[in-house]
Design an enzyme around this catalytic site. Structure first.
Site, PDB file in Angstrom:
ATOM      1  N   HIS A  31      48.206  42.832  39.335  1.00 56.48           N
ATOM      2  CA  HIS A  31      47.443  41.612  39.613  1.00 56.48           C
ATOM      3  C   HIS A  31      47.999  40.797  40.793  1.00 56.48           C
ATOM      4  O   HIS A  31      47.262  40.433  41.700  1.00 56.48           O
ATOM      5  CB  HIS A  31      47.407  40.714  38.384  1.00 56.48           C
ATOM      6  N   ASP A  56      41.325  46.482  37.899  1.00 58.27           N
ATOM      7  CA  ASP A  56      42.302  45.392  37.904  1.00 58.27           C
ATOM      8  C   ASP A  56      41.434  44.166  37.715  1.00 58.27           C
ATOM      9  O   ASP A  56      40.744  43.742  38.643  1.00 58.27           O
ATOM     10  CB  ASP A  56      43.067  45.310  39.217  1.00 58.27           C
ATOM     11  N   HIS A  57      41.432  43.608  36.506  1.00 55.86           N
ATOM     12  CA  HIS A  57      40.401  42.607  36.216  1.00 55.86           C
ATOM     13  C   HIS A  57      40.563  41.342  37.056  1.00 55.86           C
ATOM     14  O   HIS A  57      39.629  40.566  37.190  1.00 55.86           O
ATOM     15  CB  HIS A  57      40.322  42.297  34.716  1.00 55.86           C
TER      16      HIS A  57
HETATM   17  C1  BG6 Z   1      46.756  41.522  31.484  1.00 53.96           C
HETATM   18  C2  BG6 Z   1      48.193  41.542  31.052  1.00 53.96           C
HETATM   19  O1  BG6 Z   1      46.519  42.541  32.400  1.00 53.96           O
HETATM   20  O2  BG6 Z   1      46.445  40.271  32.055  1.00 53.96           O
HETATM   21  C3  BG6 Z   1      48.481  40.407  30.098  1.00 53.96           C
HETATM   22  O3  BG6 Z   1      48.505  42.772  30.424  1.00 53.96           O
HETATM   23  C4  BG6 Z   1      48.014  39.087  30.669  1.00 53.96           C
HETATM   24  O4  BG6 Z   1      49.858  40.353  29.773  1.00 53.96           O
HETATM   25  C5  BG6 Z   1      46.589  39.173  31.168  1.00 53.96           C
HETATM   26  O5  BG6 Z   1      48.111  38.107  29.641  1.00 53.96           O
HETATM   27  C6  BG6 Z   1      46.189  37.915  31.921  1.00 53.96           C
HETATM   28  O6  BG6 Z   1      44.823  37.965  32.204  1.00 53.96           O
HETATM   29  P1  BG6 Z   1      43.938  36.640  32.268  1.00 53.96           P
HETATM   30  O7  BG6 Z   1      42.605  37.099  32.716  1.00 53.96           O
HETATM   31  O8  BG6 Z   1      43.974  36.038  30.921  1.00 53.96           O
HETATM   32  O9  BG6 Z   1      44.632  35.766  33.282  1.00 53.96           O
END
Ligand code: BG6
Length: 476
Positions: free
Chosen positions: A235, A172-173
């Site tokens: 997230h 989960d980044h």
């Molecule tokens: C991803 C989603 O996991 O996270 C996307 O699938 C979203 O829809 C993205 O845009 C947002 O990540 P970050 O790091 O750009 O906030």
């Protein structure tokens, strides 16, 4: 600190995520001296590419997604030398022998599944059956981890047939974002906050992840998911857990994940009146959601706001409000911990003071800000004003490059540290909470509220807080 030599096999190496995030992050770690020169990146995908044409893709990815300020021609050439490519047939035999002879036994082996979840099972069993993976191999899996509880259970079972839980790194980044880790440092490395961190002192918590992008280009994936599956189940849920969890006894993978799991299990079911769904209309920034998704009748939400209750001693009367959406006014991800008013004011409250709030900004301008009330300077009497105690990291720490979440996470895989990755039971618990909300929409044929592009979502989302006498923090 450099990590030991490794082989990373990147399945889905020609895909978008590899190009935008994974390859550039490895390169930045290589520039920083953390990815050793003995490491190898083996791209694997269906397309028939040569090593050289894959290296061209790598170069393109670096040119597009790594700032020219840090790129270096020599280092790029060295990095490309570490890259090779094998065309793989996930469900057949093609490419597996070549892969087996390419990966080295004596180094850390990581298999990175940057592919659709339908391939997690076939790839992991091939790796095991063909004798490519061993006890020390690590498996990294990207989201989405399932579509609902049943599919997540099936994925967990498929992976478990070939790998142990302590070999599996579910990404989960958001957990790799610098400020998210800082949230834990602020909570658990300072004595100031923890005594106040409960329903006696905290009025409510807001979590906002607003984006300006639409879903154009990935409409078919997104239309099947919607904001609830794409953002909330993973997230926003992770952010909520880190704010709400009890202090773990140690910052170690299982103790941290045990505490997060307890939070998810304590979440109340969400009644229909506490959820607002939205879908963006056409606007100057671009086409409508239904046009982007190429589905004129789509009832999928590109925005969702919820009020979430947690039934435990710490949070019983403190609601958590979550919202996330596409094509909103500004790109901002932040958490607001809104403290209560002082029990009694000795001042006549002239001026513009507000109760304390701790604002944790994930992006942009990563940092933490504490709103504190002070006396307005000057001879005008005891007028109060609220000012931010600002801890913007770039200023406070003199950092000009805040590492991308993927840099941290990929290096954690190589170090064998699962702390910032989701455990199987956590993902299942998150789906178990999300599923009934989504099922109800589907059964009722619930229509999302249209909202203007460049706005903060549908009016009804504002009402979700107004009716409780609260308001969202302004997005602009
Ligand atoms: C991803 C989603 O996991 O996270 C996307 O699938 C979203 O829809 C993205 O845009 C947002 O990540 P970050 O790091 O750009 O906030």
């Amino acid at each position: 600190i450099p990590v030991d030599a490794f082989d990373i096999v990147l399945f889905g190496a020609t895909g978008d995520l590899a190009k935008r995030k994974i390859i550039p992050s490895l390169y930045r770690r290589f520039l920083a001296g953390q990815m050793p020169a003995e490491a190898r990146l083996i791209g694997a995908a269906r397309s028939d590419l040569t090593d050289d044409s894959f290296r061209d893709l790598v170069r393109e990815s670096l040119e597009e997604f790594v700032s020219a300020k840090i790129r270096d021609a020599d280092m790029t050439a060295q990095f490309c030398d570490l890259c090779s490519y094998i065309a793989i047939d996930a469900k057949g035999d093609g490419g597996w022998d070549a892969l087996k002879s390419s990966v080295r036994d004596e180094v850390t082996k990581a298999f990175y599944f940057s592919v659709g979840p339908n391939l997690f099972g076939p790839l992991s069993s091939q790796l095991r059956e063909k004798g490519i993976a061993c006890e020390n191999s690590r498996l990294v899996v990207e989201k989405p981890f399932g579509h609902d509880l049943d599919s997540a259970r099936k994925l967990n079972a498929d992976l478990a047939a070939s790998f142990d839980e302590d070999q599996i790194y579910r990404i989960d980044h958001f957990l790799g974002k610098e400020t998210v880790q800082n949230l834990m440092a602020v909570r658990f490395a300072n004595v100031l906050f923890e005594p106040l961190w409960n329903e006696r002192f905290i009025d409510h918590v807001q979590v906002t992840v607003a984006e300006t992008v639409g879903v154009g280009g990935r409409g078919s994936y997104y239309d099947d998911s919607g904001a609830m599956r794409d953002m909330v189940q993973n997230h926003l849920m992770q952010l909520l857990c880190l704010i709400a969890m009890e202090p773990p006894a140690a910052f170690d993978p299982d103790r941290l994940r045990d505490e997060k799991l307890k939070v998810i299990r304590a979440l109340d079911p969400v009644p229909p009146a506490d959820v607002v769904r939205g879908q963006y209309k056409a606007g100057p920034e671009g086409p409508s959601y239904t046009e982007d998704a190429e589905n004129p009748d789509s009832l999928t939400e590109s925005f969702v706001a919820l009020k979430v209750g947690i039934s435990n001693w710490r949070w019983k009367h403190t609601p958590f409000y979550l919202r996330t959406g596409k094509r909103m006014t500004r790109r901002v991800s932040e958490i607001v911990v809104q403290f209560k008013e002082t029990p009694h004011s000795i001042f006549d409250r002239e001026g513009t003071s507000a109760p304390n709030a701790l604002v944790i900004r994930l992006q942009p301008d990563e940092g933490i800000e504490l709103a504190v009330t002070i006396k307005e300077p000057g001879p005008g009497g005891m007028r109060l004003t609220t000012v931010p105690l600002d801890m913007t990291f770039a200023d406070a720490l003199g950092e000009d490059h805040i590492p991308d979440a993927y840099e941290r996470l990929i290096m954690d895989v190589m170090r064998g540290d699962q702390t910032l990755f989701m455990r199987g039971d956590e993902v299942e618990a998150a789906w178990a909470w999300t599923d009934p909300i989504i099922d109800r929409w589907q059964e009722a044929g619930d229509k999302p509220h249209p909202y203007a592009q460049g706005s903060s979502g549908p009016e009804q989302a504002l009402m979700l807080m107004h009716r409780d006498g609260r308001r969202w923090r302004d997005l602009d």
